[in-house]
Design an enzyme around this catalytic site. Structure first.
Site, PDB file in Angstrom:
ATOM      1  N   CYS A 119      -4.490   7.578   5.263  1.00 44.08           N
ATOM      2  CA  CYS A 119      -3.356   7.999   6.017  1.00 44.08           C
ATOM      3  C   CYS A 119      -3.747   8.040   7.281  1.00 44.08           C
ATOM      4  CB  CYS A 119      -2.696   9.274   5.561  1.00 44.08           C
ATOM      5  SG  CYS A 119      -1.806   8.748   3.768  1.00 44.08           S
TER       6      CYS A 119
ATOM      7  N   CYS B  24       0.810  -1.179  -0.074  1.00 46.83           N
ATOM      8  CA  CYS B  24       0.092  -0.021   0.008  1.00 46.83           C
ATOM      9  C   CYS B  24       0.785   1.246  -0.035  1.00 46.83           C
ATOM     10  CB  CYS B  24      -1.080  -0.104   1.073  1.00 46.83           C
ATOM     11  SG  CYS B  24      -0.426   0.327   2.752  1.00 46.83           S
TER      12      CYS B  24
END
Length: 143
Positions: A103, A34
């Site tokens: 995030c 990722c």
């Protein structure tokens, strides 16, 4: 993609970068697939997080969310730190672009992962306290 001034400030001048050699808990979330990996170190004294450092491999938003999450948990009790959500991280940074919201989730999970490790080191099962920790498998919403 526009970043807020706070995101740019935390990216350009991240707070609490590094490692704690004598950490009471270490958490790592994310993976190379990722593209964002966060490692968080916490120092705990009488149930209070007295210090926190991080190392993040990732984009500017990953660094900014890591930085701000350390500021949010230092000085807090473990219970207070566990209540800090990705939404609070986003709000503290005055928002994130939609494609970077993952995030903030990683930052929340990094805190939980470090606290979970702290409990394991104390001989306490962290699951009833911390719950599931998303490690990031490269699925949608993870980068």
């Amino acid at each position: 993609m526009l970043y807020s001034d706070k995101v740019m400030e935390h990216f350009a001048n991240p707070r609490n970068v590094g490692e704690l050699a004598d950490a009471d808990g270490i958490g790592e979330v994310g993976n190379a697939k990722c593209g964002d990996i966060m490692k968080m170190y916490i120092k705990v004294d009488n149930g209070i997080i007295t210090d926190c450092k991080f190392k993040t491999f990732g984009c500017g938003a990953a660094i900014a969310t890591s930085s701000v999450s350390t500021e949010l948990i230092i000085g807090k009790t473990i219970d207070e730190a566990l209540k800090i959500s990705n939404k609070e991280v986003i709000a503290t940074l005055d928002g994130l672009p939609a494609q970077k919201l993952h995030c903030s989730v990683l930052a929340e999970q990094a805190v939980k992962s470090a606290v979970s490790d702290y409990y394991k080191r104390q001989g306490v099962d962290p699951y009833p306290i911390v719950g599931d920790i998303q490690k990031c498998t490269g699925d949608a919403g993870c980068g």
